[in-house]
Motif scaffolding. Structure first.
Motif, short mmCIF file in Angstrom:
data_model
loop_
_atom_site.label_atom_id
_atom_site.label_comp_id
_atom_site.label_asym_id
_atom_site.label_seq_id
_atom_site.Cartn_x
_atom_site.Cartn_y
_atom_site.Cartn_z
N TYR A 233 0.88 -7.32 2.16
CA TYR A 233 2.33 -7.38 2.33
C TYR A 233 2.73 -8.00 3.67
O TYR A 233 3.91 -7.95 4.05
CB TYR A 233 2.93 -5.97 2.18
N HIS B 132 6.90 -11.31 -3.43
CA HIS B 132 7.05 -9.86 -3.50
C HIS B 132 7.32 -9.44 -4.95
O HIS B 132 8.25 -9.93 -5.58
CB HIS B 132 8.21 -9.42 -2.61
N SER C 240 14.65 -7.70 -0.47
CA SER C 240 13.23 -7.78 -0.83
C SER C 240 12.35 -7.35 0.33
O SER C 240 11.41 -6.55 0.17
CB SER C 240 12.90 -9.21 -1.25
N GLU C 241 12.64 -7.85 1.52
CA GLU C 241 11.85 -7.48 2.70
C GLU C 241 11.97 -6.00 3.03
O GLU C 241 10.99 -5.34 3.40
CB GLU C 241 12.28 -8.32 3.92
N VAL D 231 5.49 -10.61 3.03
CA VAL D 231 6.70 -10.24 2.29
C VAL D 231 7.57 -9.21 3.02
O VAL D 231 8.72 -8.99 2.64
CB VAL D 231 6.38 -9.77 0.84
N VAL D 232 7.05 -8.60 4.07
CA VAL D 232 7.90 -7.68 4.85
C VAL D 232 8.79 -8.43 5.84
O VAL D 232 9.66 -7.82 6.48
CB VAL D 232 7.07 -6.61 5.62
N THR E 297 5.46 -2.71 -5.57
CA THR E 297 6.00 -1.86 -4.50
C THR E 297 6.29 -0.46 -5.00
O THR E 297 5.91 0.54 -4.38
CB THR E 297 7.28 -2.52 -3.92
N ALA F 18 9.81 -4.10 0.42
CA ALA F 18 8.38 -4.31 0.70
C ALA F 18 7.96 -3.52 1.94
O ALA F 18 6.87 -2.94 1.99
CB ALA F 18 8.09 -5.80 0.90
#
Lengths: 182, 182
Positions: A159, B4, B134-135, A162-163, B9, B138
């Motif tokens: 991840y 992602h 999204s971030e 994507v973070v 998740t 994640a």
């Protein structure tokens, strides 16, 4: 300095199979089969390594200390021995196998009824030199933790992108605490 | 770059309460109440921090993004907010509370039926600037992993001396991957 308490060690050792099962069983392969890059391990590989340790490391070395003391060095541990363990297996099968072997080994350990005099017995590690049975058993538990630490890191690595900007706040993405052969 | 996947998740997020329960519930306090030294956290403190995040961080920020976009910055997260969560509680109570709050939050998240357009929506972090939904989501999962990583490290720290010469082989004892405020 903290004393080693064997009951604390056993309390941790007997939990690890359930911890890994709760974390990894039926988890998407995006988490379990990916590594940190070439020649690094996925969570799947780590479970194979733990199985290999149950078969060839901890209780085998404990028996050598109790039978031979410092007169016979341990066999070096094969860090690549997990390759045979994982071949053709599913992660669920590996988790079951790890739980079975760990329970067997802890049954044997409890059956030894080790006292302080036993825990102070010394053995010979092929690279580290003289070690005690107490140190070996404490390391068995700390070794579970180093691999739980590794699995969290390997999974978090997936991840990393994507973070987004949060990557700088996540300590796990800055970890350089990688293990060496045991 | 990896995309992602929200289902991956959620798969991770829904497991964490069971993982922590398998690891920590009824474990001796020598493992759960000790930290890495002054002003550092024990496993017990970390569970309090995770509870505080469920109450004040992840889904609350998701709601702000969906309602206000970049027009309203998130509240800064209070890293010491866990102090109120843990006061007078047992570890078992904290684990139950974490599981309850996480299930509630994931129920709300699933109910939102987020599509790609939603996940691309932008919000304003008070320190990091523009981030996407999204971030944020994640990071929620990676944050679980950073604290599982931390708990393994804090627990292994208790065995730093008793493993004897094996300490040099255990990567977890060399880890410097500590987290910052999120």
């Amino acid at each position: 300095m903290m004393e080693h308490n064997l009951q604390d060690t056993i309390s941790l050792l007997c939990r690890t199979p359930a911890v890994l099962s709760a974390l990894l069983r039926d988890l998407p392969e995006a988490w379990t089969l990916r590594s940190e890059g070439e020649n690094t391990w996925s969570a799947f590989d780590v479970v194979g390594h733990l199985i290999h340790g149950e078969r060839t490391d901890w209780m085998q070395r404990a028996r050598i200390i109790l039978q031979f003391g410092e007169a016979r060095a341990f066999e070096p541990f094969d860090r690549l021995g997990h390759a045979r363990e994982i071949q053709g297996k599913s992660l669920g099968e590996l988790l079951d196998e790890f739980a079975r072997l760990r329970a067997e080994n802890l049954g044997e350990l409890r059956g030894l009824n080790l006292g302080q005099e036993d825990l102070d017995r010394r053995g010979l590690h092929p690279a580290l030199g003289v070690v005690t049975l107490s140190e070996l058993l404490a390391t068995w538990a700390a070794h579970d933790l180093t691999h739980l630490h590794q699995i969290s890191r390997v999974m978090a690595h997936q991840y990393r992108e994507v973070v987004g900007p949060w990557s700088r706040y996540l300590g796990v993405l800055q970890c350089a605490g990688h293990s060496s052969p045991s």
